[in-house]
Design a protein around this motif. Sequence first.
Motif, PDB file in Angstrom:
ATOM      1  N   THR A 266     -59.765   0.834  36.401  1.00 18.73           N
ATOM      2  CA  THR A 266     -60.696  -0.125  36.995  1.00 18.73           C
ATOM      3  C   THR A 266     -62.143   0.324  36.854  1.00 18.73           C
ATOM      4  O   THR A 266     -63.024  -0.444  36.442  1.00 18.73           O
ATOM      5  CB  THR A 266     -60.365  -0.341  38.485  1.00 18.73           C
ATOM      6  OG1 THR A 266     -59.016  -0.804  38.602  1.00 18.73           O
ATOM      7  CG2 THR A 266     -61.314  -1.361  39.099  1.00 18.73           C
ATOM      8  N   ARG A 267     -62.416   1.562  37.199  1.00 18.48           N
ATOM      9  CA  ARG A 267     -63.793   2.073  37.126  1.00 18.48           C
ATOM     10  C   ARG A 267     -64.274   2.152  35.685  1.00 18.48           C
ATOM     11  O   ARG A 267     -65.438   1.874  35.388  1.00 18.48           O
ATOM     12  CB  ARG A 267     -63.881   3.457  37.778  1.00 18.48           C
ATOM     13  CG  ARG A 267     -63.758   3.440  39.297  1.00 18.48           C
ATOM     14  CD  ARG A 267     -63.666   4.856  39.831  1.00 18.48           C
ATOM     15  NE  ARG A 267     -64.812   5.666  39.427  1.00 18.48           N
ATOM     16  CZ  ARG A 267     -64.788   7.003  39.404  1.00 18.48           C
ATOM     17  NH1 ARG A 267     -63.681   7.659  39.737  1.00 18.48           N
ATOM     18  NH2 ARG A 267     -65.861   7.669  39.033  1.00 18.48           N
TER      19      ARG A 267
ATOM     20  N   ILE B 175     -60.976  -7.609  32.376  1.00 21.17           N
ATOM     21  CA  ILE B 175     -59.916  -8.502  32.858  1.00 21.17           C
ATOM     22  C   ILE B 175     -58.528  -7.973  32.502  1.00 21.17           C
ATOM     23  O   ILE B 175     -57.617  -7.947  33.332  1.00 21.17           O
ATOM     24  CB  ILE B 175     -60.108  -9.918  32.274  1.00 21.17           C
ATOM     25  CG1 ILE B 175     -61.422 -10.528  32.783  1.00 21.17           C
ATOM     26  CG2 ILE B 175     -58.930 -10.823  32.634  1.00 21.17           C
ATOM     27  CD1 ILE B 175     -61.797 -11.826  32.103  1.00 21.17           C
ATOM     28  N   GLU B 176     -58.363  -7.545  31.244  1.00 19.57           N
ATOM     29  CA  GLU B 176     -57.028  -7.189  30.753  1.00 19.57           C
ATOM     30  C   GLU B 176     -56.663  -5.716  30.952  1.00 19.57           C
ATOM     31  O   GLU B 176     -55.525  -5.391  31.250  1.00 19.57           O
ATOM     32  CB  GLU B 176     -56.921  -7.533  29.260  1.00 19.57           C
ATOM     33  CG  GLU B 176     -57.052  -9.021  28.958  1.00 19.57           C
ATOM     34  CD  GLU B 176     -56.891  -9.296  27.474  1.00 19.57           C
ATOM     35  OE1 GLU B 176     -56.663  -8.340  26.698  1.00 19.57           O
ATOM     36  OE2 GLU B 176     -56.995 -10.466  27.083  1.00 19.57           O
ATOM     37  N   ARG B 177     -57.626  -4.826  30.711  1.00 24.07           N
ATOM     38  CA  ARG B 177     -57.416  -3.382  30.801  1.00 24.07           C
ATOM     39  C   ARG B 177     -56.192  -2.943  29.984  1.00 24.07           C
ATOM     40  O   ARG B 177     -55.246  -2.345  30.493  1.00 24.07           O
ATOM     41  CB  ARG B 177     -57.288  -2.925  32.258  1.00 24.07           C
ATOM     42  CG  ARG B 177     -58.511  -3.233  33.094  1.00 24.07           C
ATOM     43  CD  ARG B 177     -58.612  -2.302  34.281  1.00 24.07           C
ATOM     44  NE  ARG B 177     -57.528  -2.472  35.214  1.00 24.07           N
ATOM     45  CZ  ARG B 177     -57.483  -3.420  36.153  1.00 24.07           C
ATOM     46  NH1 ARG B 177     -58.479  -4.295  36.267  1.00 24.07           N
ATOM     47  NH2 ARG B 177     -56.472  -3.500  36.977  1.00 24.07           N
ATOM     48  N   THR B 178     -56.241  -3.267  28.674  1.00 18.32           N
ATOM     49  CA  THR B 178     -55.173  -2.886  27.752  1.00 18.32           C
ATOM     50  C   THR B 178     -55.763  -2.093  26.588  1.00 18.32           C
ATOM     51  O   THR B 178     -56.979  -2.099  26.357  1.00 18.32           O
ATOM     52  CB  THR B 178     -54.469  -4.130  27.177  1.00 18.32           C
ATOM     53  OG1 THR B 178     -55.413  -4.905  26.414  1.00 18.32           O
ATOM     54  CG2 THR B 178     -53.891  -4.999  28.297  1.00 18.32           C
TER      55      THR B 178
ATOM     56  N   ARG C 179     -59.689  -1.405  22.056  1.00 22.24           N
ATOM     57  CA  ARG C 179     -59.931  -1.333  20.612  1.00 22.24           C
ATOM     58  C   ARG C 179     -60.954  -2.376  20.176  1.00 22.24           C
ATOM     59  O   ARG C 179     -61.800  -2.098  19.317  1.00 22.24           O
ATOM     60  CB  ARG C 179     -58.619  -1.524  19.843  1.00 22.24           C
ATOM     61  CG  ARG C 179     -58.776  -1.397  18.329  1.00 22.24           C
ATOM     62  CD  ARG C 179     -57.444  -1.585  17.631  1.00 22.24           C
ATOM     63  NE  ARG C 179     -56.512  -0.530  17.981  1.00 22.24           N
ATOM     64  CZ  ARG C 179     -56.495   0.671  17.384  1.00 22.24           C
ATOM     65  NH1 ARG C 179     -57.370   0.941  16.430  1.00 22.24           N
ATOM     66  NH2 ARG C 179     -55.627   1.575  17.741  1.00 22.24           N
ATOM     67  N   ARG C 180     -60.899  -3.556  20.778  1.00 24.72           N
ATOM     68  CA  ARG C 180     -61.887  -4.594  20.428  1.00 24.72           C
ATOM     69  C   ARG C 180     -63.299  -4.184  20.860  1.00 24.72           C
ATOM     70  O   ARG C 180     -64.273  -4.481  20.167  1.00 24.72           O
ATOM     71  CB  ARG C 180     -61.477  -5.931  21.058  1.00 24.72           C
ATOM     72  CG  ARG C 180     -60.345  -6.643  20.323  1.00 24.72           C
ATOM     73  CD  ARG C 180     -60.089  -8.027  20.878  1.00 24.72           C
ATOM     74  NE  ARG C 180     -59.402  -7.980  22.156  1.00 24.72           N
ATOM     75  CZ  ARG C 180     -58.075  -7.947  22.294  1.00 24.72           C
ATOM     76  NH1 ARG C 180     -57.305  -7.960  21.227  1.00 24.72           N
ATOM     77  NH2 ARG C 180     -57.521  -7.916  23.492  1.00 24.72           N
ATOM     78  N   VAL C 181     -63.407  -3.520  22.005  1.00 23.18           N
ATOM     79  CA  VAL C 181     -64.718  -3.001  22.421  1.00 23.18           C
ATOM     80  C   VAL C 181     -65.218  -1.972  21.419  1.00 23.18           C
ATOM     81  O   VAL C 181     -66.398  -1.984  21.035  1.00 23.18           O
ATOM     82  CB  VAL C 181     -64.638  -2.379  23.831  1.00 23.18           C
ATOM     83  CG1 VAL C 181     -65.966  -1.698  24.181  1.00 23.18           C
ATOM     84  CG2 VAL C 181     -64.319  -3.435  24.881  1.00 23.18           C
TER      85      VAL C 181
END
Length: 301
Positions: free
Chosen positions: A202-203, A252-255, A260-262
């Motif tokens: 989360t953080r 939102i997803e935290r996957t 990887r997209r970031v």
Amino acid sequence: MIQAFWELTKPRITWLILMSTAMGYWYGARQRWSWALLAFTLLGTGLLASGTAVLNQWYEREIDARMLRTRRRPLPEGRLSPSAAFTYGLILSLAGFLALWTAVNPLAAGLGLFTLLSYLLLYTPLKTRSAWCTTLGAIPGAMPPLIGYAASAGRLTADAWVLYAVLFLWQFPHFLSIAWMYREDYARGGVRMLPAVEADGTRTARQVLWSSLILLPVSLLPGLIGASGWFYLAAAFLLGLSYARTALRLRIERTRGAARRVLLASVIYLPLLYGAAVLDSAVSRPLARVAEATWSMMKWN
């Protein structure tokens, strides 16, 4: 063995450092462009960056041996001895500092030395002690534009610190997304980056999002203070929105896929932003002069 020495310098990261250094030089040069001075600036910075990378791997060789993504580096695999790597790193670092001191100017050399010392003596040891290592590491990580600017301008102005702020903020989504993707590996190595020490991420996702949101207005400052024109402003705004969008998705997803997209967005963002700044001088300013001339003719008539 030559390949092992080359790998220790982390050429892909050095390329990013040199690109940011050249961008700082370009902003600082304006009407006083010198290809020779730029070449010496990039040479000195590249040698210092390579030396820093080598010494960092010498220090972290035991950590690298425990991590899957780093255990095939030259030192963990035993392709080079620690003493050879340490000597190599010192020679590269000294050569880089002397190149900046003798062929560029003392300010650029001093900034380069500060970068090396703060990275190796503060950031590197903190990686196994505190999640604040990312924040501290972003300080030397954002120095290349200042070195380039100091090389061409001989001083640091507001323009230089804006470039520093852009690179400082850019690093958080970039490095935290990498740490998210390899958080189990970082934990195995004892590296206490934030994704490796929190359970749900989360953080981490919050930091990625906030840094990308703050980066958006900061990246517009070169256009707002007159260092760049409308073309850069438009490009920076669109790139910033795209970067923030990937950060929001991670929030939102935290996957792993979102992280990887970031990372991919961060790798694309910086070269495109710098490219827009360079192209701006060939697009915005000529059109501004045409508009000014047209307006003057209309007033005259």
